[in-house]
Design an enzyme around this catalytic site. Structure first.
Site, PDB file in Angstrom:
ATOM      1  N   VAL A  22       0.832  -1.207   0.000  1.00 26.57           N
ATOM      2  CA  VAL A  22       0.000   0.000   0.000  1.00 26.57           C
ATOM      3  C   VAL A  22       0.867   1.257   0.000  1.00 26.57           C
ATOM      4  CG1 VAL A  22      -0.243   0.474   2.491  1.00 26.57           C
ATOM      5  CG2 VAL A  22      -2.192   0.849   0.948  1.00 26.57           C
ATOM      6  N   SER A  23       2.147   1.080   0.285  1.00 27.57           N
ATOM      7  CA  SER A  23       3.086   2.202   0.383  1.00 27.57           C
ATOM      8  C   SER A  23       3.850   2.399  -0.924  1.00 27.57           C
ATOM      9  CB  SER A  23       4.085   1.944   1.518  1.00 27.57           C
ATOM     10  OG  SER A  23       5.235   2.760   1.386  1.00 27.57           O
TER      11      SER A  23
END
Length: 219
Positions: A14-15
């Site tokens: 997600v980063s």
């Protein structure tokens, strides 16, 4: 010949900054002859435990991050294109199921992170390049298929990733991370040095005694 130094990379798909760190370390692991160990974790858990606030939740930081990611994606040749609704993708949907799936891939393939690398890259592409879901089982199947996993492997992983063993494995790894991602830990002469962010590669190279650092690509 000296033994290879160990560098751990803690990441969550997600980063977007984790994706940059991931690709740079994958490019340099053979140049530096390091033992790169991939450590899938859950960024949401890190933020909750540390009390840290993601930059995406701070309006001015979010505006900067949008421009910053465009520049970094071009510089590092990583196809970063933010999802159409970043808040929905990053905070409402999140990445818990995706990272449990990655943790299951690692558990099933102990001793080699090759499939972890391939599956993680496909998940990053889905959320940060193609504006696609990474939470539903069908999305995980599609990412794993593109990563080259067999139907049988994927079926087994879908049974594994919701198990208590995998949940506990991801939770344990997450508790080792400090306050954000990517986090890099180098092990040199019995000591550990931690680096946070995707802009500490030169310092990491210095830490492990390497002077071959030619960003954005090794020469």
């Amino acid at each position: 010949m000296s033994s290879r130094k160990v560098v751990e990379l803690f990441f969550d798909v997600v980063s977007p900054y984790s994706w940059l760190g991931f690709e740079v370390m994958c490019r340099y692991r053979n140049v530096w002859n390091i033992n790169l160990q991939l450590r899938p974790v859950f960024l949401g858990g890190i933020m909750q435990a540390s009390g840290n606030k993601p930059p995406g939740l701070v309006p001015n930081k979010f505006m900067y991050m949008t421009k910053d990611l465009k520049r970094l994606g071009e510089y590092f040749d990583v196809p970063l294109h933010p999802p159409s609704d970043p808040f929905e993708a990053m905070f409402n949907k999140g990445s818990l199921s995706a990272m449990r799936f990655v943790a299951a891939v690692q558990e099933k393939n102990k001793g080699s992170d090759q499939k972890v690398e391939l599956v993680s890259r496909e998940l990053w592409r889905r959320i940060w390049s193609e504006d696609k879901d990474i939470t539903e089982p069908a999305s995980l199947i599609e990412a794993a298929t593109k990563a080259g996993l067999s139907v049988g492997e994927i079926k087994e992983l879908l049974e594994m990733y919701t198990s208590k063993e995998i949940k506990d494995k991801l939770k344990s790894s997450t508790q080792e991370a400090s306050f954000g991602l990517p986090m890099l830990v180098c092990h040199v002469d019995g000591k550990q040095e931690m680096f946070f962010g995707s802009d500490r590669f030169e310092l990491l190279a210095h830490c492990i005694g390497e002077n071959k650092m030619m960003l954005p690509q090794p020469h």
